[in-house]
Design an enzyme around this catalytic site. Structure first.
Site, PDB file in Angstrom:
ATOM      1  N   HIS A  39       0.832  -1.198   0.000  1.00 42.59           N
ATOM      2  CA  HIS A  39       0.000   0.000   0.000  1.00 42.59           C
ATOM      3  C   HIS A  39       0.870   1.253   0.000  1.00 42.59           C
ATOM      4  O   HIS A  39       1.284   1.722   1.056  1.00 42.59           O
ATOM      5  CB  HIS A  39      -0.908  -0.011   1.240  1.00 42.59           C
ATOM      6  CG  HIS A  39      -1.752  -1.242   1.334  1.00 42.59           C
ATOM      7  ND1 HIS A  39      -1.247  -2.471   1.710  1.00 42.59           N
ATOM      8  CD2 HIS A  39      -3.068  -1.438   1.070  1.00 42.59           C
ATOM      9  CE1 HIS A  39      -2.219  -3.371   1.686  1.00 42.59           C
ATOM     10  NE2 HIS A  39      -3.322  -2.779   1.300  1.00 42.59           N
ATOM     11  N   GLY A 140      -4.051  -4.302  11.512  1.00 40.63           N
ATOM     12  CA  GLY A 140      -4.373  -4.820  10.178  1.00 40.63           C
ATOM     13  C   GLY A 140      -5.882  -4.971  10.074  1.00 40.63           C
ATOM     14  O   GLY A 140      -6.498  -4.412   9.168  1.00 40.63           O
ATOM     15  N   HIS A 287      -4.281   3.149  -3.264  1.00 42.95           N
ATOM     16  CA  HIS A 287      -4.433   2.501  -1.953  1.00 42.95           C
ATOM     17  C   HIS A 287      -3.591   1.236  -1.815  1.00 42.95           C
ATOM     18  O   HIS A 287      -2.766   1.144  -0.923  1.00 42.95           O
ATOM     19  CB  HIS A 287      -5.905   2.182  -1.673  1.00 42.95           C
ATOM     20  CG  HIS A 287      -6.096   1.218  -0.543  1.00 42.95           C
ATOM     21  ND1 HIS A 287      -6.192   1.636   0.766  1.00 42.95           N
ATOM     22  CD2 HIS A 287      -6.161  -0.141  -0.516  1.00 42.95           C
ATOM     23  CE1 HIS A 287      -6.314   0.567   1.540  1.00 42.95           C
ATOM     24  NE2 HIS A 287      -6.302  -0.520   0.796  1.00 42.95           N
ATOM     25  N   GLU A 439     -18.272  -5.299  24.017  1.00 45.33           N
ATOM     26  CA  GLU A 439     -17.367  -6.451  24.133  1.00 45.33           C
ATOM     27  C   GLU A 439     -16.162  -6.355  23.206  1.00 45.33           C
ATOM     28  O   GLU A 439     -15.054  -6.753  23.570  1.00 45.33           O
ATOM     29  CB  GLU A 439     -18.125  -7.753  23.835  1.00 45.33           C
ATOM     30  CG  GLU A 439     -19.242  -8.091  24.828  1.00 45.33           C
ATOM     31  CD  GLU A 439     -20.541  -7.368  24.517  1.00 45.33           C
ATOM     32  OE1 GLU A 439     -20.631  -6.670  23.485  1.00 45.33           O
ATOM     33  OE2 GLU A 439     -21.500  -7.490  25.314  1.00 45.33           O
ATOM     34  N   HIS A 500     -28.721 -17.273  23.658  1.00 43.54           N
ATOM     35  CA  HIS A 500     -27.765 -17.136  24.756  1.00 43.54           C
ATOM     36  C   HIS A 500     -27.013 -18.426  25.059  1.00 43.54           C
ATOM     37  O   HIS A 500     -26.252 -18.480  26.013  1.00 43.54           O
ATOM     38  CB  HIS A 500     -28.488 -16.648  26.022  1.00 43.54           C
ATOM     39  CG  HIS A 500     -28.760 -15.178  26.004  1.00 43.54           C
ATOM     40  ND1 HIS A 500     -29.467 -14.584  24.993  1.00 43.54           N
ATOM     41  CD2 HIS A 500     -28.394 -14.178  26.848  1.00 43.54           C
ATOM     42  CE1 HIS A 500     -29.540 -13.278  25.221  1.00 43.54           C
ATOM     43  NE2 HIS A 500     -28.895 -13.010  26.334  1.00 43.54           N
TER      44      HIS A 500
HETATM   45  C1  LIG Z   1     -11.732  -5.299   9.542  1.00 38.07           C
HETATM   46  C2  LIG Z   1     -11.153  -5.086   8.192  1.00 38.07           C
HETATM   47  N1  LIG Z   1     -11.963  -5.094   7.129  1.00 38.07           N
HETATM   48  C3  LIG Z   1     -11.453  -4.947   5.892  1.00 38.07           C
HETATM   49  C4  LIG Z   1     -10.118  -4.794   5.702  1.00 38.07           C
HETATM   50  C5  LIG Z   1      -9.549  -4.692   4.291  1.00 38.07           C
HETATM   51  N2  LIG Z   1      -9.085  -3.326   4.049  1.00 38.07           N
HETATM   52  C6  LIG Z   1      -7.810  -2.979   4.196  1.00 38.07           C
HETATM   53  S1  LIG Z   1      -7.547  -1.362   3.927  1.00 38.07           S
HETATM   54  C7  LIG Z   1      -9.166  -1.112   3.554  1.00 38.07           C
HETATM   55  C8  LIG Z   1      -9.643   0.253   3.181  1.00 38.07           C
HETATM   56  C9  LIG Z   1      -9.291   1.183   4.241  1.00 38.07           C
HETATM   57  O1  LIG Z   1      -9.605   2.483   3.898  1.00 38.07           O
HETATM   58  P1  LIG Z   1      -8.898   3.632   4.719  1.00 38.07           P
HETATM   59  O2  LIG Z   1      -8.853   3.291   6.127  1.00 38.07           O
HETATM   60  O3  LIG Z   1      -9.559   4.906   4.338  1.00 38.07           O
HETATM   61  O4  LIG Z   1      -7.431   3.551   4.211  1.00 38.07           O
HETATM   62  P2  LIG Z   1      -6.734   4.375   3.054  1.00 38.07           P
HETATM   63  O5  LIG Z   1      -7.067   3.717   1.766  1.00 38.07           O
HETATM   64  O6  LIG Z   1      -7.238   5.762   3.122  1.00 38.07           O
HETATM   65  O7  LIG Z   1      -5.309   4.224   3.408  1.00 38.07           O
HETATM   66  C10 LIG Z   1      -9.883  -2.270   3.666  1.00 38.07           C
HETATM   67  C11 LIG Z   1     -11.333  -2.383   3.411  1.00 38.07           C
HETATM   68  C12 LIG Z   1      -9.303  -4.805   6.847  1.00 38.07           C
HETATM   69  N3  LIG Z   1      -7.986  -4.691   6.780  1.00 38.07           N
HETATM   70  N4  LIG Z   1      -9.841  -4.923   8.078  1.00 38.07           N
END
Ligand SMILES: Cc1ncc(C[n+]2csc(CCOP(=O)(O)OP(=O)(O)O)c2C)c(N)n1
Ligand SMILES: [Mg+2]
Length: 702
Positions: A39, A140, A287, A439, A500
């Site tokens: 990225h 992550g 991205h 939680e 539950h």
């Molecule tokens: C819980 C979760 N869902 C999905 C992802 C996959 N994912 C990684 S980055 C991203 C987009 C994130 O967007 P943003 O936080 O705005 O990051 P930017 O592109 O601006 O760096 C996604 C959906 C992940 N890492 N964690």
């Protein structure tokens, strides 16, 4: 001429800043390009932020990245990990081994960065706590980092309250967490921000990368709320920096954070993903994929960087970081070390506590007065035995604390001894945390507290472990001794019904590598489970405890509960110890198995009961022990557990039988459920007899 190849002596301070920032950017771009994955866009945009935090603000000594009073830096948008690898490399952070010693080599080398995302590189895809020194938490799964940072902030407040003395600010560090749109869309960050606002954690600063871009495109697709107003409503101080390249403004906002009392700070940073890329800036194309060789050249040109240089760290860059964070960090740590020496002279026992805690060791006498429960057919509920044990442990171990997600009275996790107190904005010394009905954030916050070296637990109903699971998984991945106490572990709260009643939860947690699950069978097994868990240093544990009373077994008749430390043990055996059938049980089904066993014995069937509170601990035992408990030649086996039958073949084999759950439960009094689903002595006896019969037939084969 490009500043990257200029004589460093001729550069102005601003040019030096820019040189360092562009080094972070280009290292990130080159690493992603080389790896053909990663990225680049967000590191390009946030390099000025990371530079400002690390080189101007963070109180962190690269020579000793585990100094207890360091500021914490969390990258919650972990996909931008090249920011962390660049920072750790350029500031010369030293590697630390498992014994908490620096080992005389850098945490992340330039070679690691060249091998970004490759096997064994110290620059993996996402920041990993257990793998790279200087990483404060694994991130992550979006939102986890910011939620974990709330636990870190709670821990700092608690530590400061407990250990600081007039003239001795032993703990006064801050926590900086960077997050993106993704983190703020995830529900966990809302839970965490709400809790942090309620608790008034003014040592906590989140910086939001407001770039309007996620993977699918512009945030107008799915994220149009007013984030600033949301954080104001949570009770945070909200600041905005309209230009992510303006490092003086960034520094000013961070200074404002440090002066803000009584509430956490949220800094909105307007940024441009892929900054400097002529074709990809401000687009989702920046991205999560390499820019491409041609675009890389164009970007470097835009930065005034030599277009063909790769992994270039220009002269003056390392020195500039040494002058900044290096000098400030070393001075800060040395001052603290001196302070700590006089503190030790004046408060020796507190100093010892701090040192033990840092190494995850336990104070002497940590297990004194642990309860011993007398045999009692009526018995006591797992949760009640747990409550008594927790109250002893919290008094023996000063830094043992925790709480529930609004189920304290039901989980019996409330610390009720005099002086335990509630952790609140106006009482930082309380040992009872009230996480509220959150939680997911609770579990992440428990991780944050564990990362800060507290022995922390979080609690809820076992069914809602689902709501905490992502953070439990991360605790295992990070090798953290977080503790999760879950009660109402099966059908014990009968009338609440299938919403539950956990079914698949045990087996799904057993599937998490490194996690210890424990489902103790009576009150003394509960105590032994805690004795085992408290001594863990690198593994999280989940306790599954009953709501309803379980008979306290007569340990003069049956084997001692200390067998829990082996995961499974022969609780009751036939005379001579050569069983023809083995009944394996956990938790509330242990006494059921014993009841069936007694009946079988009286009918002349040589049965054995194995109490198996923990598969994982049992698997760690030597083969000879495991085979002494479950002799391979005794294939007539029955497992009894009020949970999914899934996975029990491991211990009963393909010919064995499992008395367990194959469907959801139902809403009814427990007794009726036990009858409906077969958790009664007669069913267990019938299964054992059938097994024994088969065994005899097999035994007669030539
Ligand atoms: C819980 C979760 N869902 C999905 C992802 C996959 N994912 C990684 S980055 C991203 C987009 C994130 O967007 P943003 O936080 O705005 O990051 P930017 O592109 O601006 O760096 C996604 C959906 C992940 N890492 N964690
Ligand atoms: Mg974004």
């Amino acid at each position: 001429m490009s500043t990257a190849v200029a004589d460093v002596q001729t550069l102005t301070a601003a040019q030096l800043d820019e040189l360092c920032i562009n080094t972070i950017r280009t290292l990130s771009i080159d690493a992603v390009q080389q790896a053909k994955s990663g990225h680049p866009g967000t590191p390009m945009a946030l390099a000025p932020l990371v530079y400002t935090i690390w080189n101007r603000v963070l109180r962190f000594d690269p020579q000793n990245p585990i100094w207890p009073n360091r500021d914490r830096f969390v990258l919650s948008n972990g996909h931008a990990s090249m920011l962390v690898w660049s920072a750790l490399h350029l500031t010369g952070v030293q590697a630390v081994n498992a014994s908490y010693e620096t080992v005389g080599k850098p945490s992340v080398t330039l070679d690691d960065i060249r091998r970004f995302r490759q096997l064994d590189s110290k620059a993996p895809g996402h920041p990993e706590y257990h793998w790279v020194s200087g990483v404060e938490t694994t991130t992550g799964p979006l939102g986890q980092g910011v939620a974990t940072s709330v636990g870190m902030a709670i821990a700092e407040k608690w530590l400061a309250h407990h250990y600081n003395r007039p003239g001795f600010e032993i703990f006064d560090y801050n926590i900086y967490a960077v997050c993106g749109d993704g983190c703020l869309m995830e529900g966990i960050s809302s839970e965490a921000a709400s809790l942090a606002g309620h608790l008034g954690l003014d040592n906590l600063c989140w910086i939001y990368d407001n770039n309007h871009i996620t993977i699918e495109g512009n945030t107008r697709l799915a994220f149009t709320e007013d984030v600033e107003t949301r954080f104001l409503a949570y009770g945070w101080n909200v600041l905005r920096v309209g230009n992510a390249n303006d490092i003086d403004r960034i520094q000013h906002a961070l200074d404002t954070f440090k002066q803000t009392k009584g509430r956490p700070t949220f800094i909105v940073l307007d940024s441009h993903i892929g900054y400097g890329s002529p074709h990809k800036q401000d687009s989702s194309a920046a991205h999560g994929e390499p820019l491409g060789e041609d675009e890389v050249r164009l970007v470097k040109k835009a930065y005034g960087w030599p277009e063909d240089a790769k992994f270039l760290v220009p002269d003056g860059v390392y020195d500039h970081f040494t002058e900044g964070i290096g000098k400030r960090g070393a001075e800060g740590r040395q001052k603290w070390m001196k302070l700590f020496e006089s503190y030790r002279a004046q408060y020796p026992s507190l100093a010892v506590e701090i040192e033990l805690m840092q190494k995850r060791e336990l104070p002497t006498g940590w297990d004194r007065n642990l309860p011993v429960f007398p045999a009692d057919p009526k018995g006591i509920a797992g949760r009640d035995a747990s409550g008594k044990t927790l109250n002893v442990l919290a008094q023996n171990i000063p830094w043992f604390l925790g709480g529930s997600a609004d189920l304290g009275p039901s989980n019996k996790t409330t610390l009720t001894y005099s002086g335990a107190g509630d952790f609140q904005a106006d009482d930082r010394g309380g040992k009872n945390l009230h996480f509220g009905i959150r939680e997911h954030a609770m579990a992440a916050a428990v991780n944050g507290m564990s990362l800060s070296k507290l022995r922390a637990f979080g609690a809820s109903f076992f069914i809602f472990s689902d709501y905490a699971r992502p953070a439990i998984r991360l605790a295992a991945l990070m090798e953290l001794p977080s503790l999760f106490v879950f009660t109402h572990d099966a059908m014990g709260d009968g009338e609440d019904g299938p919403t539950h009643q956990p079914v698949e939860h045990l087996i799904s947690l057993r599937a998490i590598p490194g996690l210890i699950t424990l489902r103790p069978g009576d009150a003394n097994e509960v105590v032994e489970a805690y004795r085992y868990i408290v001594q863990l240093r690198n593994q999280p544990a989940v306790l599954a405890l009953s709501r309803q009373p379980l008979p306290t077994l007569d340990r003069s008749k049956y084997a001692p509960a200390s067998g829990v430390a082996k995961g499974a043990y022969v609780l009751a055996d036939c005379p001579g110890g050569n069983p023809e059938v083995i009944i394996i049980a956990s938790g509330s089904e242990v006494s059921l198995a014993v009841e069936a066993h007694e009946k079988l014995l009286s009918e002349g069937i040589r049965s054995r009961v194995v109490s198996m509170p923990s598969w994982e601990i049992f698997e760690q035992q030597p083969r000879a022990y495991r085979e002494s408990v479950l002799p391979p030649n005794v294939t007539a086996r029955v497992a009894v557990e009020q949970a999914s039958t899934f996975g029990w073949e491991r211990y009963v084999g393909t010919s064995g039988q499992v008395v367990g759950m194959k469907t959801f439960g139902a809403s009814a009094p427990l007794k009726e459920l036990q009858r409906k689903f077969g958790f009664e002595p007669d069913q267990v006896i019938a299964a054992a007899k059938e097994q024994a019969r088969k065994f005899q037939v097999v035994g007669q084969l030539p």
